[in-house]
Design an enzyme around this catalytic site. Structure first.
Site, PDB file in Angstrom:
ATOM      1  CB  THR A  14      -0.889  -0.007   1.267  1.00 55.32           C
ATOM      2  OG1 THR A  14      -1.624  -1.224   1.270  1.00 55.32           O
ATOM      3  CG2 THR A  14      -1.860   1.159   1.275  1.00 55.32           C
ATOM      4  NE  ARG A  46       8.518 -11.779  -0.310  1.00 58.31           N
ATOM      5  CZ  ARG A  46       7.805 -11.808   0.805  1.00 58.31           C
ATOM      6  NH1 ARG A  46       6.664 -12.440   0.855  1.00 58.31           N
ATOM      7  NH2 ARG A  46       8.241 -11.210   1.884  1.00 58.31           N
ATOM      8  NE  ARG A  47       2.809 -11.508  -4.211  1.00 58.11           N
ATOM      9  CZ  ARG A  47       3.013 -11.516  -2.879  1.00 58.11           C
ATOM     10  NH1 ARG A  47       2.716 -10.444  -2.157  1.00 58.11           N
ATOM     11  NH2 ARG A  47       3.509 -12.558  -2.264  1.00 58.11           N
ATOM     12  N   GLY A 133       1.012   8.612  10.072  1.00 58.24           N
ATOM     13  CA  GLY A 133       0.888   8.663   8.606  1.00 58.24           C
ATOM     14  C   GLY A 133       1.263   9.999   8.005  1.00 58.24           C
ATOM     15  CD  GLU A 189      -0.177  -1.841  12.087  1.00 59.06           C
ATOM     16  OE1 GLU A 189       0.923  -2.332  11.817  1.00 59.06           O
ATOM     17  OE2 GLU A 189      -0.574  -0.783  11.574  1.00 59.06           O
ATOM     18  CG  ASP A 200      -0.106   1.011  15.277  1.00 57.72           C
ATOM     19  OD1 ASP A 200       0.771   0.818  14.424  1.00 57.72           O
ATOM     20  OD2 ASP A 200      -0.856   2.016  15.281  1.00 57.72           O
ATOM     21  CE  LYS A 204       1.074   4.370  14.190  1.00 52.01           C
ATOM     22  NZ  LYS A 204      -0.361   4.200  13.954  1.00 52.01           N
ATOM     23  N   GLY A 301      -3.011   4.936   5.138  1.00 47.52           N
ATOM     24  CA  GLY A 301      -3.495   5.017   3.758  1.00 47.52           C
ATOM     25  C   GLY A 301      -2.337   5.281   2.808  1.00 47.52           C
TER      26      GLY A 301
HETATM   27  N1  HSE Z   1      -2.884   0.238  11.979  1.00 40.97           N
HETATM   28  C1  HSE Z   1      -2.500   1.606  11.999  1.00 40.97           C
HETATM   29  C2  HSE Z   1      -3.712   2.433  12.410  1.00 40.97           C
HETATM   30  C3  HSE Z   1      -2.002   2.030  10.647  1.00 40.97           C
HETATM   31  O1  HSE Z   1      -4.815   1.884  12.477  1.00 40.97           O
HETATM   32  O2  HSE Z   1      -3.564   3.601  12.705  1.00 40.97           O
HETATM   33  C4  HSE Z   1      -1.124   3.230  10.662  1.00 40.97           C
HETATM   34  O3  HSE Z   1       0.031   3.073  11.413  1.00 40.97           O
END
Ligand code: HSE
Length: 435
Positions: A14, A46-47, A133, A189, A200, A204, A301
């Site tokens: 992504t 890989r692809r 992000g 995730e 997660d 951060k 995203g």
């Molecule tokens: N899984 C994470 C979220 C993606 O939901 O914020 C971005 O780090």
């Protein structure tokens, strides 16, 4: 003719495809910003990914070929995970490549080692996309607010968790049902427990705290609680007291140590952070000179994350000819100037609490509970009892004044031992965020 900056991208998922698209779409404008064109010279994946056009670009199925390619100035790591990614980065650093990565787990857990290796080799490592992000929060903290002593940072830094809480809040939906939907949205995730159990957000927060306070990355010291035990009953109770429940990452410099904690938190409805809904992220930072500030935007995203990745590539492209010592330090503070301030144990943190108990409807229960609280010097600010059907347990809900977590734990242990109190005690920390 000006020599282009040659970029190698490892990983075409992504974020990788978003990065290719943004670099291609805004190519001319980016070249004007850097002063040189940026060229994607090698992709390791890989692809292929149908969401981007890589025709004409050299592609290797082995990502390590990119790290070994002598043409490459900057390796952009977008494969995720920690083991292979760590090896890839150390290989690329050994080969003198600068690094851009979106990998929060890698930086939070192995950043100290990676920075040491990069420093010895005289190369840069940038990781803006690793936190929230597309929000340029690391640059804001490390550069825009560099004049400040940072007092605290509090953020909604997991979009999946915030989406689940928003649905529980606005539509009274159950946790499990909403989680499935959040996974389908593609934000979660690979292991969704990372989202709902706070891992997660802890990754951060580790990075945010290091840049805020100039402390080494200390992921293992983050206190972590997720949202999986929250119920719609608690969401409604919080609402009645004038609060919203948000899953926050909080880092605070208390003067005696650093608080590093990730947990559901009651925050007053009037605080702007309380209005951040759905998958969006937002971070509040309080600096001594600037006061409170707020940053809002997409936390994940393809294009939003690519926005941060490409910004790092641009910044690095501009500074490629600068001496290593002249470039900004990885964590915003020089490596030999890091603070050794201890990270506090959660039991040494002082906050107010929301407490919800289910008790048997008997005379004297409330007296027993308040006696225990009084013995531990815990002062109750507000309390209510929800009516129940005959023979059903009664809910007692209270908000306390500020109390040391250790004292709260002792009081709750004693309360839990009362025969009239059911097992499912819920306690949630409360933060005013200086409202
Ligand atoms: N899984 C994470 C979220 C993606 O939901 O914020 C971005 O780090």
């Amino acid at each position: 003719m000006v020599k282009p900056v040659k970029v190698g991208i490892a990983g075409l998922g992504t974020v990788g495809s978003g990065t290719v698209n943004v670099l291609q779409r805004n190519n001319a404008e980016i070249a004007r910003r850097v002063g040189r064109p940026i060229e994607i010279a090698h992709i390791g994946a890989r692809r292929d990914n149908p969401n981007c056009d890589i025709s004409g670009i050299k592609v290797s199925r082995d990502i390590f070929d990119v790290a070994e390619d002598p043409e490459i100035d900057i390796l952009v790591e977008l494969i995720g995970g920690t083991d292979t990614a760590r090896e890839l980065l150390l290989t690329a650093i050994g080969n003198g490549k600068h690094i851009v990565t979106a990998n929060k787990a890698l930086i939070a857990e192995h950043g100290n080692e990676i920075f040491t290796a990069a420093h010895h080799r005289g190369v840069d490592v940038a990781f803006e996309a690793a936190v929230a992000g597309g929000i340029p929060i690391l640059k804001s903290l490390g550069e825009g607010l560099a004049a400040n002593h940072i007092d605290w940072v509090a953020g909604i830094i997991n979009g999946t968790g915030n989406y689940i809480l928003t649905e529980m809040q606005e539509h009274g939906r159950d946790f499990g049902e909403v989680l499935k939907e959040a996974q389908a949205l593609g934000y979660a995730e690979a292991d969704p427990t990372f989202d709902v159990e706070g891992v997660d957000a802890a990754h951060k927060l580790t990075i945010l705290a290091s840049i805020a306070f100039g402390i080494p990355l200390q992921y293992s010291r983050v206190y972590m609680e997720g949202i999986s035990r929250l119920t719609t009953e608690d969401v409604k109770n919080a609402d009645m007291f004038g609060y919203r429940i948000k899953h926050l990452g909080l880092a605070r410099d208390t003067g005696n140590g650093i608080e590093l904690r990730v947990h559901p938190t009651l925050i007053p409805k009037e605080v702007l952070l309380a209005s951040v809904s759905g998958v969006m992220n937002a971070i509040m930072i309080e600096g001594d000179a600037v006061g409170p500030t707020l940053y809002y935007g997409a936390g994940a995203g393809a294009d939003p994350t690519a926005s941060a990745v490409v910004a790092d590539i641009i910044e690095m492209g501009r500074g490629l000819t600068a001496e290593h010592e002249e470039r900004a330090p990885y964590l915003g503070f020089h490596a030999d100037q890091m603070s050794q301030a201890p990270v506090l144990d959660i039991e040494d943190v002082t906050t107010s609490f929301y407490v919800r108990l289910h008790v048997q409807d008997q005379t004297g229960v409330l007296k027993d509970i308040t006696q225990i609280l009084t013995r531990h010097d815990i002062s109750v600010e507000a309390m209510f009892q929800r009516e129940a059907e005959a023979d059903e347990p009664v809910a007692i809900v209270m908000m306390t004044h500020k109390v040391l977590e250790r004292d709260m734990n002792r009081a709750l242990d004693e309360i839990a031992a009362l025969e009239t109190v059911l097992e499912d005690i819920m306690r949630i920390r409360v933060e005013s965020l200086d409202a």
